[in-house]
Design a protein around this motif. Structure first.
Motif, PDB file in Angstrom:
ATOM      1  N   GLY A  91      13.979   0.674 -11.677  1.00 26.45           N
ATOM      2  CA  GLY A  91      12.741   1.236 -11.145  1.00 26.45           C
ATOM      3  C   GLY A  91      11.554   0.309 -11.292  1.00 26.45           C
ATOM      4  N   GLN A  92      10.446   0.759 -10.727  1.00 27.25           N
ATOM      5  CA  GLN A  92       9.188   0.051 -10.885  1.00 27.25           C
ATOM      6  C   GLN A  92       8.437   0.691 -12.052  1.00 27.25           C
ATOM      7  OE1 GLN A  92       7.429  -0.046  -6.819  1.00 27.25           O
ATOM      8  NE2 GLN A  92       9.499   0.561  -6.253  1.00 27.25           N
ATOM      9  N   ASN A  93       7.423   0.012 -12.527  1.00 27.43           N
ATOM     10  CA  ASN A  93       6.734   0.449 -13.731  1.00 27.43           C
ATOM     11  C   ASN A  93       5.250   0.638 -13.444  1.00 27.43           C
ATOM     12  OD1 ASN A  93       5.786   0.950 -16.306  1.00 27.43           O
ATOM     13  ND2 ASN A  93       6.922  -0.718 -17.258  1.00 27.43           N
ATOM     14  N   ALA A  94       4.782   1.875 -13.548  1.00 26.16           N
ATOM     15  CA  ALA A  94       3.390   2.184 -13.234  1.00 26.16           C
ATOM     16  C   ALA A  94       2.467   2.065 -14.436  1.00 26.16           C
ATOM     17  CB  ALA A  94       3.291   3.597 -12.650  1.00 26.16           C
ATOM     18  N   ILE A  95       3.012   1.734 -15.626  1.00 30.63           N
ATOM     19  CA  ILE A  95       2.141   1.706 -16.811  1.00 30.63           C
ATOM     20  C   ILE A  95       2.195   0.402 -17.590  1.00 30.63           C
ATOM     21  CG2 ILE A  95       2.263   4.205 -17.100  1.00 30.63           C
ATOM     22  CD1 ILE A  95       4.253   3.741 -19.393  1.00 30.63           C
ATOM     23  N   GLY A  96       3.124  -0.491 -17.279  1.00 34.72           N
ATOM     24  CA  GLY A  96       3.196  -1.708 -18.085  1.00 34.72           C
ATOM     25  C   GLY A  96       4.156  -2.726 -17.517  1.00 34.72           C
ATOM     26  N   ILE A 671       0.469  -5.540  -6.568  1.00 36.41           N
ATOM     27  CA  ILE A 671       1.166  -4.356  -6.073  1.00 36.41           C
ATOM     28  C   ILE A 671       0.452  -3.083  -6.554  1.00 36.41           C
ATOM     29  CG2 ILE A 671       3.367  -5.561  -6.005  1.00 36.41           C
ATOM     30  CD1 ILE A 671       4.205  -3.965  -8.495  1.00 36.41           C
ATOM     31  N   ARG A 672       0.294  -2.126  -5.643  1.00 37.86           N
ATOM     32  CA  ARG A 672      -0.206  -0.785  -5.927  1.00 37.86           C
ATOM     33  C   ARG A 672      -1.583  -0.784  -6.588  1.00 37.86           C
ATOM     34  NH1 ARG A 672       4.557   2.957  -8.148  1.00 37.86           N
ATOM     35  NH2 ARG A 672       3.217   4.478  -7.107  1.00 37.86           N
ATOM     36  N   HIS A 702       2.022  -1.412  -1.116  1.00 38.43           N
ATOM     37  CA  HIS A 702       1.582  -0.152  -1.690  1.00 38.43           C
ATOM     38  C   HIS A 702       2.497   0.947  -1.163  1.00 38.43           C
ATOM     39  CE1 HIS A 702      -1.942  -2.449  -2.794  1.00 38.43           C
ATOM     40  NE2 HIS A 702      -2.403  -1.419  -3.479  1.00 38.43           N
ATOM     41  N   THR A 703       2.648   2.012  -1.950  1.00 43.81           N
ATOM     42  CA  THR A 703       3.460   3.143  -1.498  1.00 43.81           C
ATOM     43  C   THR A 703       2.591   4.072  -0.659  1.00 43.81           C
ATOM     44  OG1 THR A 703       3.007   4.728  -3.275  1.00 43.81           O
ATOM     45  CG2 THR A 703       4.611   2.995  -3.739  1.00 43.81           C
ATOM     46  N   SER A 704       3.260   4.995   0.012  1.00 41.05           N
ATOM     47  CA  SER A 704       2.522   5.951   0.842  1.00 41.05           C
ATOM     48  C   SER A 704       1.669   6.875  -0.001  1.00 41.05           C
ATOM     49  CB  SER A 704       3.505   6.762   1.688  1.00 41.05           C
ATOM     50  OG  SER A 704       4.436   7.446   0.862  1.00 41.05           O
ATOM     51  N   GLY A 705       1.968   6.988  -1.298  1.00 42.37           N
ATOM     52  CA  GLY A 705       1.189   7.846  -2.176  1.00 42.37           C
ATOM     53  C   GLY A 705       0.108   7.130  -2.955  1.00 42.37           C
TER      54      GLY A 705
END
Length: 833
Positions: A91-96, A671-672, A702-705
């Motif tokens: 997965g990708q990591n949104a916090i670190g 990214i994002r 970027h994601t759709s969200g």
């Protein structure tokens, strides 16, 4: 476990639910909250009233059906178990910055907290870092999982857990349809094979467990097409919230995946339909009020199936006992009276069953339920007596041979007449346990402390987060009945090497397009020993390379001290393109210890072989070109570019708002980043003005969200949604060049077809699905066989005023930090224009 920090009031737990932020905001790292006594008590009582059980399949952590599991487990006391194939390391990591196996360690810890909220149990089939069921990233087809997973191994493992837990119903996380994640499709197929195998007595005799037939199998349905609806919007007055909102809180612990959201209390259902191809006894239900229609839900129902009337009457008596306990809640003393009565009746029923003439299958099944009830009664008795068991060590990071004092603290918050008859430590293989002195005594508001000396021998394995290597304290109590309670360590207890070593940088490039200098390596060292220590560190390079100095002696003055040693590594002048490895050791220790510590999980560790990777390939770029990088902390592309010798500056919010952006030849957005940096939305016009005035603005996926709106681009573009359809998941998917002479493919590095070789995890993600005709599309990737279509929008670029705007969905955040030669060269070309 940070147990002491979690002892907060129930109001704090409710407030935490109320204040969770929407998923469009930055991830919220909620501190885990210890249940107050009344919640612990109800969680232990409700399972006594039912023998119902359910198993939920999952391909990854966060696939568990949190809201319906909350309704069944917390609301009804149904025994629920989650079996997950992978640990989510793709997965990708949104916090670190955790990536791959470190990501798997993080997501394992997050899952532990999430299921703790739901009061369910889980097993993860990926038991080792190299086991044959690794999350390899997003996929569209189960065939890709079949190529990379060992289906036979996974079927055997799922079949084992079905036999072990004997679930009445099996609930698939997802349906086996092409619109689902390919790994979800594969998990469905594996689970169906496992259900059939578990019921076949000729399969897996090595399990030592009897064959077991799941009664019903379900998959997700809809309001228009379902067999059963689970009321997830129901309000539970004891928990003070709805099951959906409790689920939201549970899901918030999957923070690295951006999970968790604020919802308001409202009616809601989860819909499921019975599978028509189920390997189950019941396959033809049209409409049901519950998963358990037609199945024995409690001992009253089970009694109807038992021919022995004496045993049947005993089962009915047990169910009546439960009703009395339920009526006594929340009065602890009255509850305990009822628990003692129920325990007497359960023990008597079990003895009668074991002495009966029932056939062996029936005897095993009923004994299974009664023995499980005994364990549930143990838990309920401990909660009714207000007992706490906690193991406290004088050191939580230890090395082989180091004695550790572990104090098992046994606290009693009630005035019930109890005594402790046994205290023991459950450890990993290779540890010795010596019982020590006892302090205090049990009694109202008193604490009994039993000391142990715990020592790891040379045969003990280092900490492995996948194995859950934690010490547990087992305590046996005697009141009217004997019952047991297990306590965990206050914090994560880890056996680490005496010296932790790490090569920095772990990945580096030798650019043989020009004369190259010797490489400078820093070996980072940590002394995990409890005292001063001296040892020699050695860096070893490939044959023909030189290392100066050959070794260095390091003297630590105290425990926990860190230091470093610098080495110069010189490659041969004629070194060929390719991948080379360097290794490092300090004495016998050659492990890097990566600490993973966030507010929402217990501290954990990822240990791996300490080595450095050198990629040798030619790379041409202008060292004087100034690159600005707008990072959200979710990728290390900018850091990697700097390590290659490029002039990279990380732009903070103040500079973005007020600084002179024209000093940069190219500005790259990570990214994002629009999701995590509000200043980007605020200053988007400044960035477009920068490009219009002659700069090159490069925006990564970027994601759709993530809130990246079409108007944020120089010319409108729309991020692909649903995401499943707008990705090139095969990293080796063929690429067609649409504009042969495009600068991105020719300057300053002339690229050929080898640029696409060796990519990792995926080719591109969240590819735009619509864009203005002003954009050029230099490449196309994807095939009907692999991806169901070909995609032109993976690089969108257009002149804009005097400058240029580029949006790319290519997975550079994977390729550049991993020093994939083609990915590095292509990204260099893009930012060089």
């Amino acid at each position: 476990m940070r147990k002491l920090q979690r002892l907060v009031a129930i109001m704090a737990a409710i407030m935490m639910l109320v204040t969770m932020l929407p998923t469009a905001s930055a991830a919220v790292l909620n501190e885990p909250v210890e249940d107050p006594g009344v919640i612990k008590l109800i969680k232990s009582i409700r399972p006594l009233g039912t023998i119902a059980s359910a198993m939920n399949s999952a391909a990854h952590p966060d696939d568990e059906g949190s809201n319906w599991l909350a309704a069944l487990s917390l609301g009804q006391g149904v025994s629920c178990h989650v079996v997950s194939v992978t640990r989510g390391q793709g997965g990708q990591n949104a916090i670190g910055p955790e990536y791959h196996n470190a990501m798997g360690v993080l997501r394992t810890a997050e899952l532990e907290e999430a299921i703790r909220v739901l009061d369910v149990t889980d097993d993860i089939l990926r038991e080792d870092y190299d086991s044959p069921c690794m999350d390899f990233g997003f996929s569209k087809k189960w065939e890709e999982a079949e190529e990379k997973w060992d289906f036979d191994y996974l079927v055997e493992r799922v079949a084992y857990y079905i036999r072990l837990y004997r679930p009445q119903v099996f609930v698939h996380h997802a349906s086996n349809v092409r619109s689902e994640h390919g790994q979800h499709q594969a998990t469905y197929m594996i689970s169906m094979r496992a259900i059939e195998a578990a019921a076949d007595p000729n399969m897996y005799p090595e399990h030592g467990l009897p064959a077991y037939q799941v009664q019903k199998v379900y998959e997700p349905g809809s309001a228009e097409d379902y067999t059963v609806a689970v009321d997830t919007g129901a309000y539970d007055p004891i928990y003070g919230d709805t099951y959906q909102r409790i689920s939201d809180y549970s899901r918030s612990f999957h923070a690295c995946q951006g999970m968790g959201a604020t919802t308001y209390p409202k009616a809601g259902n989860r819909y499921f339909k019975m599978t028509t191809d189920a390997a189950a006894k019941i396959t033809d239900a049209q409409q049901e009020s519950s998963f358990f229609d037609g199945l024995p839900y409690d001992f009253d129902d089970y009694a109807e199936l038992v021919e022995d009337q004496e045993i049947a009457d005993q089962l009915r008596k047990i169910q009546e006992d439960y009703r009395n306990i339920e009526a006594a809640f929340p009065m602890n003393a009255k509850v305990m009276e009822g628990l003692n009565v129920m325990r007497t009746d359960v023990d008597a029923a079990l003895s009668a069953v074991e002495a009966s003439a029932m056939d062996e299958d029936a005897k095993y099944d009923l004994s299974f339920h009664l023995k499980k009830k005994q364990k549930q009664l143990d838990r309920a008795m401990a909660q009714a007596a207000s007992l706490q068991v906690l193991a406290v060590a004088d050191d939580y990071e230890v090395i082989p041979g180091q004695p550790v004092d572990v104090a098992v603290r046994i606290y009693q918050g009630s005035d019930m007449d109890l005594k402790v008859t046994d205290v023991s430590l459950e450890t990993m293989p290779g540890w010795t346990v010596e019982k020590g002195e006892t302090e205090g005594e049990l009694g109202y508001n008193n604490t009994l402390i039993q000391h142990f000396t715990l020592t790891a021998t040379e045969d003990a394995d280092y900490y492995n987060a996948f194995h859950g290597d934690h010490v547990k304290a087992n305590v046996t109590f005697e009141g009217e009945h004997t019952f047991a309670m297990t306590g965990e360590m206050e914090e994560t207890f880890a056996l680490l090497p005496q010296f932790a070593v790490k090569v920095a940088p772990e990945k580096i490039v030798i650019n043989n397009a020009k004369a190259f200098e010797p490489l400078e390596y820093t070996v980072e060292l940590v002394n995990n020993a409890p005292e001063a220590a001296t040892e020699t560190v050695v860096l070893t390079a490939p044959e023909g390379w030189t290392v100066e100095p050959a070794s260095q002696e390091i003297a630590f003055t105290k425990s926990g001290e860190t230091c470093s040693a610098t080495f110069t590594v010189t490659a041969p002048v004629d070194v060929q393109e390719g991948t080379y490895k360097l290794s490092v050791a300090m004495g016998q220790d050659d492990q890097t210890v990566q600490v993973i510590d966030y507010q929402h999980i217990d501290k954990t560790y990822y240990l791996y072989q300490a080595e450095g990777t050198v990629e040798v390939f030619p790379l041409v770029f202008d060292e004087n070109r100034k690159i600005g990088y707008l990072s959200a902390g979710l990728d290390t592309v900018g850091e990697t570019l700097a390590s290659l010798g490029m002039d990279v500056t990380f732009i903070d919010d103040d500079e973005l708002r007020l600084g002179d952006l024209s000093v940069y030849d190219t500005i790259v957005v990570g990214i994002r980043a629009y999701r995590n940096r509000a200043a980007l939305v605020e200053c988007n016009d400044r960035l477009l003005e920068y490009a219009k005035n002659g700069g090159h603005l490069v925006v990564q996926y970027h994601t759709s969200g993530d809130g990246y709106e079409p108007e944020y681009a120089a010319y409108p573009l729309t991020v692909g949604n649903p995401s499943l359809e707008w990705r090139v998941t095969y990293e080796d998917s063929p690429v067609t060049v649409l504009i042969e002479d495009h600068p991105f493919l020719n300057t300053p590095n002339k690229l050929d077809e080898t640029v696409w070789d060796g990519w990792v995890q995926e080719r591109s993600i969240y590819v735009p699905m619509e864009w203005d005709e002003a954009y050029e599309t230099p490449i196309r990737s994807g095939t009907v066989e692999q991806e169901n279509r070909e995609y032109d929008g993976q690089i969108l670029t257009a002149p804009y005023g005097e400058g240029r705007f580029t949006y790319t969905a290519l997975a550079f955040f994977r390729q550049v930090p991993n020093l994939v030669p083609g990915g590095v060269k292509l990204f260099t070309n893009i930012i060089s224009q």
